[in-house]
Design a protein around this motif. Structure first.
Motif, mmCIF file in Angstrom:
data_model
loop_
_atom_site.group_PDB
_atom_site.id
_atom_site.type_symbol
_atom_site.label_atom_id
_atom_site.label_comp_id
_atom_site.label_asym_id
_atom_site.label_seq_id
_atom_site.Cartn_x
_atom_site.Cartn_y
_atom_site.Cartn_z
ATOM 1 N N THR A 1 48.104 -16.655 24.823
ATOM 2 C CA THR A 1 49.506 -17.179 24.929
ATOM 3 C C THR A 1 50.294 -16.096 25.734
ATOM 4 O O THR A 1 49.935 -14.847 25.938
ATOM 5 N N ASP A 2 51.466 -16.630 26.288
ATOM 6 C CA ASP A 2 52.245 -15.675 27.123
ATOM 7 C C ASP A 2 51.523 -14.924 28.228
ATOM 8 O O ASP A 2 51.780 -13.829 28.566
ATOM 9 N N VAL A 3 50.576 -15.676 28.989
ATOM 10 C CA VAL A 3 49.876 -15.258 30.094
ATOM 11 C C VAL A 3 49.537 -16.187 30.849
ATOM 12 O O VAL A 3 49.132 -17.414 30.367
ATOM 13 N N ASP A 4 49.326 -15.943 32.348
ATOM 14 C CA ASP A 4 48.767 -16.915 33.152
ATOM 15 C C ASP A 4 47.423 -16.766 33.442
ATOM 16 O O ASP A 4 46.603 -15.873 33.047
ATOM 17 N N ARG B 1 52.139 -17.680 16.211
ATOM 18 C CA ARG B 1 52.637 -18.827 16.924
ATOM 19 C C ARG B 1 52.705 -20.181 16.521
ATOM 20 O O ARG B 1 51.715 -20.384 15.381
ATOM 21 N N LYS C 1 47.839 -16.073 17.402
ATOM 22 C CA LYS C 1 46.997 -16.272 18.734
ATOM 23 C C LYS C 1 47.174 -14.745 19.464
ATOM 24 O O LYS C 1 47.512 -13.859 18.752
ATOM 25 N N ARG D 1 48.081 -12.130 22.848
ATOM 26 C CA ARG D 1 48.660 -12.065 24.146
ATOM 27 C C ARG D 1 48.621 -10.605 24.637
ATOM 28 O O ARG D 1 47.813 -9.508 24.040
#
Lengths: 139, 354
Positions: free
Chosen positions: A91-94, A109, A125, A127
């Motif tokens: 999560t929080d990542v492209d 999360r 999760k 990140r």
């Protein structure tokens, strides 16, 4: 609704509580009460640090039921620094930023919701490690 | 009015902030709904990811608070907390306490208080007041108070320009190892209907310009003035002043009316970068100040919650905050991934999928 099943695994899902083998000291996640290395009974709880690195990863475009609204999302095998390999969402990542060996850390999360009326399921999760991300942005 | 002061001295032993990574440049709201005719009251606002809510954001802020407490307080563990209190107006459940989820994620003992607090944007400082009383009375050694919101604004409404996400967590404890001493506080509350959300409604309603003078300005001024008078202090005795920040204009105006200079107000002012974080707004401003404050410096903290009321606190810094391995508020603010209005609408769940 699988309230009882979620409730039984709250500790491990919210904060990565696993087990440690009293005989060979192997760290176990998820907890299974028996050491996968030496087969001894292993019920001693162990708090994992939440740090690890991406062992492999993929992107889910066709999501299973309950996860449709999050697609596309990334799932990784994360090698925890204490040893176990864990399957979890990133999560929080492209997608373009993820690579094998990327240092990651655990966050808690929303995993999914049991529709509008059901319970909200929270869990771990991973990140990118915040320090690494901060340094990259400052560079 | 007499100052409220605990029987046993109380301080903040740990604190932590959280801001999600997504940012909407608010000019986009104006473009979509007014053809660009409205000048946005803030530049951008923080937006939670699809997997974030007040519980998950509170967990991260609280983990940061625990990390700082462990660096200043030898042997501190979440097991010593006797309360986990979350103040918010966007609790994930209507019935089912957020505090229980946060407590489980921190690994507290089950022997705690965990009721949720609700008072619009001052729900967080209500929790803080209660935690001061809980520790200050001797009932508990440590209590966790959180102000956190994932704020809602109806698409196109004035609130959509500023409704942000984020907040902060504070661990209150005995003064011995505290980073900050709570010197005193005063609360001021009236029945003023400036903003509300009825049961089962998704978006709040507000009384337009009525939210200014009789609501925000009256309550903040009344609480802050009463506290300074009771403690025989003037604005010159404070290095910093932190006010609820629904936009850039209001905290600067109320601060200057009370006699503070811009230099005292600026370090707490985050609203232009993360929007109005409602119950987290004044409290995350305080964390930005604590990140840089030095021993001996005094801080005035005054929240505002619609409905309406203000909690004013006088704080004095005792030790510089530890940051090794813990993110500062500035680092969270700087971690930003811009999104457009269409992506924002998806994250807010504003599309009908079936």
């Amino acid at each position: 609704m699988e309230v009882a099943r979620f409730w039984r695994t709250t500790e491990q899902r919210y904060r990565l509580v696993g087990e440690v083998c009293p005989r060979c000291h192997t760290k176990i996640f998820p907890p299974r009460d028996v050491c996968p290395a030496c087969e001894a009974e292993a019920k001693t709880l162990y708090q994992f640090s939440g740090k690890g690195e991406v062992y492999s990863f993929t992107t889910i475009h066709s999501a299973p039921r309950g996860f449709e609204k999050y697609a596309p999302y990334m799932v990784a095998l994360v090698r925890l620094e204490e040893g176990p390999l864990v399957t979890a969402q990133l999560t929080d990542v492209d997608e373009s930023e993820v690579y094998i060996g990327m240092p990651v850390e655990m966050v808690t999360r929303v995993l999914r919701e049991d529709d509008k009326r059901g319970m909200i399921v929270y869990g771990y999760k991973f990140r990118p490690v915040r320090q690494a991300e901060a340094e990259r942005q400052l560079a | 009015m007499e100052v409220m002061k605990p029987v046993r001295p109380v301080g903040i032993v740990g604190y932590g902030a959280y801001v999600p990574r997504y940012r909407l440049i608010v000019e986009e709201v104006s473009q979509v709904w007014t053809g660009g005719n409205v000048v946005p009251p803030v530049r951008e606002k923080a937006v939670p990811g699809l997997d974030e809510d007040v519980a998950t954001m509170s967990i991260e802020a609280a983990r940061n608070a625990v990390a700082r407490a462990q660096r200043v307080c030898p042997g501190f563990s979440p097991q010593q907390l006797r309360a986990v209190w979350v103040g918010s107006e966007s609790h994930p459940y209507a019935v089912k306490p957020t505090g229980t989820i946060v407590a489980e994620a921190l690994g507290t003992s089950p022997y705690i208080q965990a009721g949720d607090w609700q008072f619009a944007c001052k729900a967080g400082t209500e929790a803080l007041q209660a935690a001061i009383g809980f520790v200050g009375s001797g009932m508990a050694d440590y209590a966790l108070a959180i102000g956190m919101d994932a704020a809602q604004g109806r698409p196109g409404d004035a609130l959509e320009y500023t409704a942000g996400a984020g907040g902060a967590a504070f661990i209150l404890g005995p003064l011995d190892f505290a980073l900050v001493e709570i010197e005193g506080s005063i609360s001021y509350v009236t029945d003023t209907p400036d903003f509300w959300r009825r049961q089962y409604e998704k978006f709040p309603e507000h009384a337009g310009r009525f939210t200014g003078e009789p609501a925000y300005f009256h309550h903040i001024s009344s609480a802050a003035t009463a506290l300074m008078e009771a403690m025989k202090l003037t604005p010159a005795d404070f290095t910093y002043a932190v006010f609820h920040q629904p936009n850039v204009k209001f905290p600067l105006k109320v601060g200057e009316e009370l006699g503070f200079r811009r230099e005292q107000l600026k370090p707490a002012l985050l609203v232009n970068e993360i929007g109005n974080t409602y119950a987290g707004s004044a409290l995350i401003g305080l964390t930005a100040v604590l990140d840089v404050a030095q021993p001996g410096e005094r801080i005035l903290l005054t929240s505002f919650g619609s409905g309406a009321g203000s909690d004013a606190f006088c704080l004095q810094v005792r030790a510089p905050a530890p940051h090794d391995g813990v993110w500062t508020t500035r680092q969270y603010v700087q971690r930003r991934r811009p999104i457009n209005y269409a992506q924002y609408s998806r994250l807010k769940g504003n599309y009908k999928l079936n």
